[in-house]
Design an enzyme around this catalytic site. Structure first.
Site, PDB file in Angstrom:
ATOM      1  CG  ASP A 149     -27.575  -1.292 -66.337  1.00 46.90           C
ATOM      2  OD1 ASP A 149     -27.853  -2.231 -67.040  1.00 46.90           O
ATOM      3  OD2 ASP A 149     -26.550  -0.976 -65.547  1.00 46.90           O
ATOM      4  CB  ALA A 190     -16.302   2.762 -68.704  1.00 48.86           C
ATOM      5  CG  ASP A 211      -9.009   7.866 -65.649  1.00 48.19           C
ATOM      6  OD1 ASP A 211      -8.132   8.261 -65.924  1.00 48.19           O
ATOM      7  OD2 ASP A 211      -9.248   7.012 -65.346  1.00 48.19           O
ATOM      8  CD  GLU A 238      -6.054   3.422 -71.208  1.00 47.99           C
ATOM      9  OE1 GLU A 238      -7.354   3.632 -71.511  1.00 47.99           O
ATOM     10  OE2 GLU A 238      -5.658   2.880 -70.112  1.00 47.99           O
ATOM     11  CG  HIS A 294      -7.003   3.550 -67.126  1.00 44.77           C
ATOM     12  ND1 HIS A 294      -6.970   2.614 -68.054  1.00 44.77           N
ATOM     13  CD2 HIS A 294      -7.961   3.085 -66.217  1.00 44.77           C
ATOM     14  CE1 HIS A 294      -8.048   1.701 -67.792  1.00 44.77           C
ATOM     15  NE2 HIS A 294      -8.495   2.013 -66.934  1.00 44.77           N
ATOM     16  CB  ILE A 295      -4.933   8.061 -62.636  1.00 43.23           C
ATOM     17  CG1 ILE A 295      -5.638   9.252 -63.047  1.00 43.23           C
ATOM     18  CG2 ILE A 295      -3.532   7.990 -63.290  1.00 43.23           C
ATOM     19  CD1 ILE A 295      -4.999  10.513 -62.693  1.00 43.23           C
ATOM     20  N   GLY A 296      -8.171   6.756 -62.542  1.00 45.20           N
ATOM     21  CA  GLY A 296      -9.465   6.618 -61.651  1.00 45.20           C
ATOM     22  C   GLY A 296      -9.356   5.834 -60.488  1.00 45.20           C
TER      23      GLY A 296
END
Length: 367
Positions: free
Chosen positions: A203, A264, A289, A294, A313-315
């Protein structure tokens, strides 16, 4: 004429608690849909087109007088383009109860002195747990064994599972490479350490002192991280720098047993290149996810790979996380509307222009 400043929610409420923050502060809420209308639309076969029409109708009725605009609706993120902003002469803040703000034209907002706030860390617990869950499922072959059992109606063959790529393994003692170490990345690091994993992070914006506080190692380059990690987990926003951050070249650098986790943004990974890498045994597998596009189109190669886990995409989609994210963003928006510097803002470069403009409005009695 209504003297209260207006907040526009283009579809319907996704958090009464967040909405109450505006009401308590003296602002008026305008909704594009009632709760009953929202339910009816979501059950309609042409759901997406009806949602788009409802949003446009709400813009037509309320955008011109809105001081705040919510950029999240029943259909997901609402595009807030330069053209939308030009229809909102009184707009002060765009807020979204989510970490991502991909569909908000932040540079256009900045040019117009409009602040943008999201929900930094609002869904960190849920997304971090989901990332770890995907790692566990891949390492222990939980998903593939369960699929086989349900498909065949028989107990899965332990020998077949042990022989399949990647090998059965545990998280303890393995190296986790984090790409991005913000709120979610840090929570993933904490959870991974509880499993006995070594954690490294790439990062460019992370200070050495933060790494020391977290007890993780900093990787100077992305390539070095990819070539030394048993699991790679992405936690970056989607922008010009991170679009297809993981492509063919980066996948070639990963260890042959390594698994790629993405909770992410789908656009950070080249899905087609990933499918090839997994199918050819170049890497061990993937837990996704999010994808780009999408949802994935029917028949995409990723659907046929047993060592790829796909979730929609349920995180961060549990009620607790959605509520927390909504309240976080609304709190920041209220701070802005009340003239208080917000605890966090997506475009800090717009703060000075915003407060100068607000001071002018206050002097003129417009606020």
């Amino acid at each position: 004429m209504n003297s209260k400043r207006q907040v526009l929610i283009p579809t319907t409420s996704n958090s009464p608690a967040a909405d109450q923050l505006f009401t308590n502060a003296g602002f008026e809420l305008n909704y594009g849909l009632t709760a009953a209308q929202a339910v009816q639309i979501q059950e309609a076969p042409d759901r997406d087109s009806q949602i788009a029409a409802a949003i446009e109708a709400a813009f037509g009725r309320h955008l011109e007088t809105a001081s705040a605009l919510q950029a999240l609706g029943i259909g997901g993120h609402i595009p807030v383009t330069a053209a939308v902003l030009d229809r909102a002469p009184n707009l002060e803040v765009v807020y979204i109860g989510a970490a991502g703000f991909d569909l908000i034209d932040v540079p256009a907002a900045t040019q117009r002195g409009i602040l943008v706030v999201n929900a930094p860390g609002g869904n960190a617990t849920g997304v971090a747990e989901h990332a770890i869950g995907l790692m566990l499922s891949l390492s222990h072959k939980i998903a593939v064994a369960d699929r086989q059992a349900h498909l065949t109606g028989q107990w899965s063959s332990r020998q077949e599972l042990k022989a399949a790529h990647p090998p059965l393994s545990v998280l303890g003692g393995k190296t986790l490479g984090l790409i991005g170490c913000g709120h979610i990345g840090r929570e993933v690091a904490r959870l991974a350490q509880a499993f006995g994993m070594r954690v490294r992070a790439y990062d460019p914006f992370m200070d050495e002192s933060v790494a020391a506080e977290l007890g993780i190692a900093r990787s100077v380059t992305l390539d070095a991280l990819l070539g030394s990690s048993d699991h790679i987990s992405l936690h970056t926003p989607l922008n010009d720098e991170t679009k297809n951050l993981i492509g063919p070249k980066q996948l070639e650098l990963m260890l042959p047993h390594a698994c790629l986790i993405n909770t992410a943004r789908g656009g950070t990974v080249d899905a087609d290149a990933l499918a090839v890498a997994v199918a050819e045994g170049q890497i061990g597998g993937a837990g996704l996810d999010v994808t780009e596009p999408e949802p994935l189109p029917d028949g995409h190669p990723l659907f046929s790979l047993p060592n790829v886990i796909l979730t929609p995409h349920i995180g961060g989609a549990s009620p607790e996380m959605l509520e927390q994210s909504a309240v976080t963003a609304a709190t920041l928006a209220v701070q802005i509307l009340q003239g208080t510097p917000p605890g966090s803002v997506v475009n800090p470069e717009a703060l000075e222009a915003y407060f100068i403009n607000r001071s002018t409005k206050v002097s003129a009695g417009a606020v």
